[in-house]
Design a protein around this motif. Structure first.
Motif, PDB file in Angstrom:
ATOM      1  N   THR A  44       0.829  -1.210   0.000  1.00 24.08           N
ATOM      2  CA  THR A  44       0.000   0.000   0.000  1.00 24.08           C
ATOM      3  C   THR A  44       0.863   1.260   0.000  1.00 24.08           C
TER       4      THR A  44
ATOM      5  N   LYS B  69      -9.631  -0.622  -1.183  1.00 24.23           N
ATOM      6  CA  LYS B  69      -9.019  -1.452  -0.144  1.00 24.23           C
ATOM      7  C   LYS B  69      -7.772  -0.797   0.438  1.00 24.23           C
ATOM      8  N   ARG B  70      -7.067   0.036  -0.357  1.00 24.53           N
ATOM      9  CA  ARG B  70      -5.893   0.757   0.157  1.00 24.53           C
ATOM     10  C   ARG B  70      -6.315   1.729   1.249  1.00 24.53           C
TER      11      ARG B  70
ATOM     12  N   VAL C 212      -9.175   1.620   2.944  1.00 20.96           N
ATOM     13  CA  VAL C 212      -9.785   0.883   4.048  1.00 20.96           C
ATOM     14  C   VAL C 212      -8.713   0.331   4.980  1.00 20.96           C
ATOM     15  N   GLU C 213      -7.583  -0.110   4.418  1.00 22.61           N
ATOM     16  CA  GLU C 213      -6.474  -0.588   5.259  1.00 22.61           C
ATOM     17  C   GLU C 213      -5.999   0.501   6.209  1.00 22.61           C
TER      18      GLU C 213
ATOM     19  N   ASN D  67     -14.840  -9.800  -1.896  1.00 18.22           N
ATOM     20  CA  ASN D  67     -13.686  -8.909  -2.065  1.00 18.22           C
ATOM     21  C   ASN D  67     -13.337  -8.174  -0.777  1.00 18.22           C
ATOM     22  N   TYR D  68     -14.357  -7.800   0.003  1.00 15.01           N
ATOM     23  CA  TYR D  68     -14.116  -7.033   1.232  1.00 15.01           C
ATOM     24  C   TYR D  68     -14.368  -7.875   2.489  1.00 15.01           C
TER      25      TYR D  68
ATOM     26  N   TYR E 125     -12.697  -6.985   5.736  1.00 22.16           N
ATOM     27  CA  TYR E 125     -13.013  -5.706   6.377  1.00 22.16           C
ATOM     28  C   TYR E 125     -14.506  -5.600   6.682  1.00 22.16           C
TER      29      TYR E 125
END
Length: 522
Positions: free
Chosen positions: A343, A404-405, A407-408, A434-435, A438
């Motif tokens: 990331t 996702k970047r 969300v991380e 996919n998620y 999270y």
């Protein structure tokens, strides 16, 4: 080269207590105004320089934690409870017995420097008189300023153990700041013997000019004569400057000044300069020069660099893992070092990404495109009866592949984030699977929402399905061979803008967006 491994602040400005482990190479402090970024850089600079005069010029009342002094004055005002302020720099091993010891708050046997402001016990009777009076003024005037090593020995600006350069681009017009920078560069590039020789030669040349030239005119003043100023305010250190292409630095444009000063500082040998402190280096720089500066910083490997910035470009291009996040609403300082390497590399290469807006916002809605961004405030008001600004919620448009970047990072920093996205025709695969890492149960501060029906695969389709009459009325006259929904899909931003301008108050908000809106406002 000395490396600062850790900094400890006690009662320094807004920090009652801060203990921060540091990176050996680059340390980037990001945060909103009044969050303490500049204070950390200033604390490092003052401690390295060991200049009591510099501290006095700033004023102890400007350095001490205000809450602590107010709290003391409202207490019983016991002399024994008078607050102290200190800054400690824990260094790597320097193989210097004068630096090593346990003269620090952690009682660790290591190398380091310490800057302390504490009551002067020799003036205890005067201090007690002040404390027993009705005055509400804190007795800063009776405090002493000390610089010492962890071994216990003292040091000053004349026998300091480290060298630093502090570049504050907000002070670019200051003559004093320019002079101090030139003096630092001059001192860093000459040995002590060379400096003494240069100063003596300069003074001798001034005397020669007086003898050989001025004395020719002195007879015109009768019993008086012309002379050359020769004091602490008129010597080599104050008169010397730096020039490029025969133009002195102070006569360059502000942008060029900023770039040249940083370039010169970064080019200094690690044997001459240990630490470089850059306060908002982005100020006055064009985009091209900022990228050049970032490349210069990235290629510097023999100095420790500290940066306070509001720039997305600087924080992401230099590596988010090197960043520390501060917030004016709290006194915590969060390291972003736990961000994955993947990331961090992604944001080094990604286009402008509003990263600082994201990490500094307590509540954020991430949307997939311009259309959602354009209509988000109108939909928010329709659902909750208030604007995004009133609710303290930011909206950032992000390429769906990048969610996702973000969300991380949200999971790491415990930011409250709602992601509003398309299911792209397969809700199970593109959203649920996919998620899956999270989900809202694992990370209650993160919510991922898309329409659950595969047929409603994009934002435009959802808007059309829930607002057929509104969309038909707005777009029927604009399309030729395209259907209304085809027109909306081919002109996403324009269609959203037309809805906003013409009939936003009557829009029916898709259920998944309504759910995300209500959740983010909880």
């Amino acid at each position: 080269m000395a490396i600062i491994k850790r900094i400890v602040l006690h009662n320094y400005k807004r920090f009652k207590d801060l203990d921060l482990g540091l990176n050996d190479d680059i340390n980037i402090f990001i945060g909103d105004n009044e969050s303490g970024k500049s204070s950390i850089l200033q604390a490092i600079d003052l401690t390295i320089r060991g200049s009591r005069h510099k501290v006095e010029d700033i004023g102890l009342d400007k350095l001490f934690n205000v809450e602590e002094t107010i709290s003391f004055m409202r207490s019983d005002r016991s002399y024994a409870n008078l607050p102290r302020m200190f800054v400690e720099l824990y260094l790597d091993e320097q193989n210097n017995l004068n630096l090593s010891g346990i003269n620090n708050s952690k009682h660790m046997n290591c190398d380091g420097l310490k800057f302390v402001c504490s009551p002067n016990d020799e003036l205890s009777s005067q201090i007690n008189n002040v404390l027993s009076s009705s005055s509400q003024t804190f007795p800063f005037e009776f405090y002493k300023i000390e610089f010492s090593t962890f071994q216990g020995g003292t040091y000053t600006g004349h026998n300091k153990y480290m060298r630093d350069i502090f570049l504050d681009n907000s002070m670019i017009g200051s003559e004093y700041a320019m002079s101090e920078f030139v003096r630092d560069i001059f001192s860093a590039n000459l040995s002590e013997q060379e400096r003494h020789e240069a100063r003596w030669t300069y003074r001798q040349q001034k005397e020669n000019f007086k003898t050989e030239k001025l004395n020719q005119y002195s007879g015109r003043l009768n019993q008086y004569s012309f002379a050359i100023k020769n004091s602490s305010h008129n010597n080599l250190d104050t008169d010397i400057t730096i020039e490029e292409d025969n133009i002195t630095l102070d006569n360059k444009g502000t942008g060029r000044q900023c770039f040249i000063k940083a370039d010169i500082a970064l080019r200094q040998s690690g044997d001459n300069i240990d630490t470089i402190l850059l306060e908002e280096p982005e100020n006055h720089l064009s985009h091209i020069n900022m990228r050049k500066l970032i490349d210069n910083i990235r290629s510097t490997n023999d100095k420790q660099i500290f940066i306070a910035t509001h720039s997305d470009l600087i924080s992401t291009r230099l590596n988010l893992q090197k960043c520390f996040l501060l917030n004016s609403a709290s006194i915590t300082c969060k390291s972003l070092s736990a961000i994955s390497d993947d990331t961090a590399r992604f944001f080094m290469k990604a286009p402008d990404n509003n990263m600082l807006q994201f990490v500094m916002s307590p509540k954020t809605i991430l949307v997939e495109g311009d259309a959602e961004f354009i209509l988000m405030d109108a939909m928010f008001q329709k659902v909750l009866g208030k604007s995004l600004d009133d609710a303290g919620v930011d909206v950032i448009s992000v390429d769906g592949k990048c969610f996702k970047r973000y969300v991380e990072i949200a999971a790491l920093l415990n930011l409250r984030v709602a992601v509003i996205t398309d299911n792209d025709g397969n809700n199970q695969k593109n959203i649920l699977d996919n998620y899956s890492g999270y989900d809202n149960t694992t990370f209650p501060n993160v919510l991922i929402k898309a329409d659950e029906e595969d047929a409603r695969k994009t934002f435009e389709i959802c808007i059309y399905e829930d607002n057929r009459s509104l969309c038909d009325n707005l777009f029927s006259g604009r399309r030729r061979t395209l259907s209304v929904i085809e027109y909306m899909l081919s002109n996403k931003a324009e269609a959203a803008f037309m809805i906003l301008e013409n009939d936003a108050s009557n829009i029916v908000v898709p259920r998944y967006i309504e759910e995300a809106t209500r959740w983010i406002d909880e």
